[in-house]
Scaffold this active site. Structure first.
Site, PDB file in Angstrom:
ATOM      1  N   ASP A 170      41.690  87.734  79.664  1.00  0.00           N
ATOM      2  CA  ASP A 170      41.323  89.014  79.059  1.00  0.00           C
ATOM      3  C   ASP A 170      42.542  89.450  78.250  1.00  0.00           C
ATOM      4  O   ASP A 170      43.496  89.996  78.799  1.00  0.00           O
ATOM      5  CB  ASP A 170      41.002  90.030  80.156  1.00  0.00           C
ATOM      6  CG  ASP A 170      40.594  91.380  79.583  1.00  0.00           C
ATOM      7  OD1 ASP A 170      40.016  91.412  78.482  1.00  0.00           O
ATOM      8  OD2 ASP A 170      40.870  92.402  80.240  1.00  0.00           O
ATOM      9  N   GLU A 180      38.124  86.395  76.091  1.00  0.00           N
ATOM     10  CA  GLU A 180      37.246  87.463  75.635  1.00  0.00           C
ATOM     11  C   GLU A 180      37.316  87.563  74.111  1.00  0.00           C
ATOM     12  O   GLU A 180      38.391  87.563  73.519  1.00  0.00           O
ATOM     13  CB  GLU A 180      37.623  88.805  76.269  1.00  0.00           C
ATOM     14  CG  GLU A 180      36.588  89.868  75.962  1.00  0.00           C
ATOM     15  CD  GLU A 180      36.772  91.131  76.783  1.00  0.00           C
ATOM     16  OE1 GLU A 180      36.605  91.068  78.005  1.00  0.00           O
ATOM     17  OE2 GLU A 180      37.088  92.172  76.175  1.00  0.00           O
ATOM     18  N   ASP A 207      42.324  94.528  84.646  1.00  0.00           N
ATOM     19  CA  ASP A 207      42.408  93.441  83.663  1.00  0.00           C
ATOM     20  C   ASP A 207      42.307  92.081  84.353  1.00  0.00           C
ATOM     21  O   ASP A 207      41.764  91.134  83.791  1.00  0.00           O
ATOM     22  CB  ASP A 207      43.723  93.537  82.876  1.00  0.00           C
ATOM     23  CG  ASP A 207      43.914  94.923  82.308  1.00  0.00           C
ATOM     24  OD1 ASP A 207      43.518  95.145  81.161  1.00  0.00           O
ATOM     25  OD2 ASP A 207      44.414  95.798  83.051  1.00  0.00           O
TER      26      ASP A 207
END
Lengths: 182, 182
Positions: free
Chosen positions: A7, A68, A141
């Site tokens: 991420d 992502e 996260d």
């Protein structure tokens, strides 16, 4: 299959590694973040993100990397750092010949919670349930990175094999720059 | 001082190397671009950009790297690729401990043409004049990268020395990620 989810971010870059396959139980290998100080120069921050990702790749040896997908619709200042951190993750994987797949935040949310609009708490709760953890990985996260890895495994199967084949066939020999000498 | 200018991009990443110092004549060492095919996957494209930049760093051994600062005000799709290519350039420099400086497009245009709103033709023409070339480096991305290197040298002197000192003092030992093992 061992999947490394990233991420991307500069302040906290979420990292999560999950073992599993379609129809097989999933197992959390590790979840965490690389943090870089907001007052550090961009070169030092990106280098720290790279060193953190390289250390995980060396140690945990994933089969593929899921990152992502970054959109420019959010806060403009943040999104540039996010795009830059994602580039670092993508290049680290590409250098090792690992297949890289991008998933959108909606795809990840839908995969783990059933809703493309789930909030952070729902994602964390579902990640904990899916992986049979006592509590969600912290910080958020890290949980997001784990969710990305789960999403990749569950969307996987034929799709992943196709993507890997396409990536292998596509990988071009880079056209090296031709210079004009002064 | 040998400066490596990078005008980041995925389709054409402009590269330009200039020797010179404040008050000394400038000399073009090399100008060119790394091209990557628009239909290739993002991992293959970023890897090709990295390999191109690494080849120039190995061969031309610059003292510092100047990268164009990317803003999110342009075309959203393009700007993400530009931000990602800039991250690759920044990390390549940082890994070697080379000082990295970002300059805005307006700073570059003002430095070489006197106007922050100069067009590509004016930039190319002034780059050719400043470096005593028969014609501007081609394509325009290569000329932009050379303009960035010129800008860096001319804005340089005390400012560059200060930036290098700050960078050296700031370079943090990266905080390695602490993981939650599953």
């Amino acid at each position: 299959m061992r999947v490394f989810g990233v991420d991307p971010g500069l302040t906290r870059c979420g990292l999560g590694v999950v073992d599993g396959g379609v129809g097989a139980p999933l197992r959390l290998v590790e979840a965490g973040v690389v943090r870089t100080p907001a007052d550090a120069a961009i070169d030092a921050r990106l280098l720290a993100v790279e060193q953190g990702i390289e250390e995980w790749l060396d140690r945990l040896k994933p089969d593929c990397v899921a990152v992502e997908r970054v959109f420019a619709q959010h806060n403009v200042r943040t999104v540039m750092g996010t795009a830059q951190a994602s580039a670092v993750a993508i290049v680290c994987a590409a250098r090792r010949g690992l297949p890289v797949t991008l998933h959108t935040p909606s795809e990840v949310k839908a995969a783990v919670t059933g809703s493309g609009r789930a909030d952070k708490a729902q994602i964390g709760a579902m990640v904990a349930r899916i992986l049979r953890l006592d509590s969600p990985p912290k910080p958020a996260d890290a949980a997001d990175a784990v969710a990305l890895a789960i999403c990749h495994i569950w969307r996987g199967g034929a799709t992943n094999r196709l993507a890997a084949a396409v990536a292998a066939a596509r990988t071009p020999s880079p056209r090296l720059p031709r210079g004009t000498r002064g």
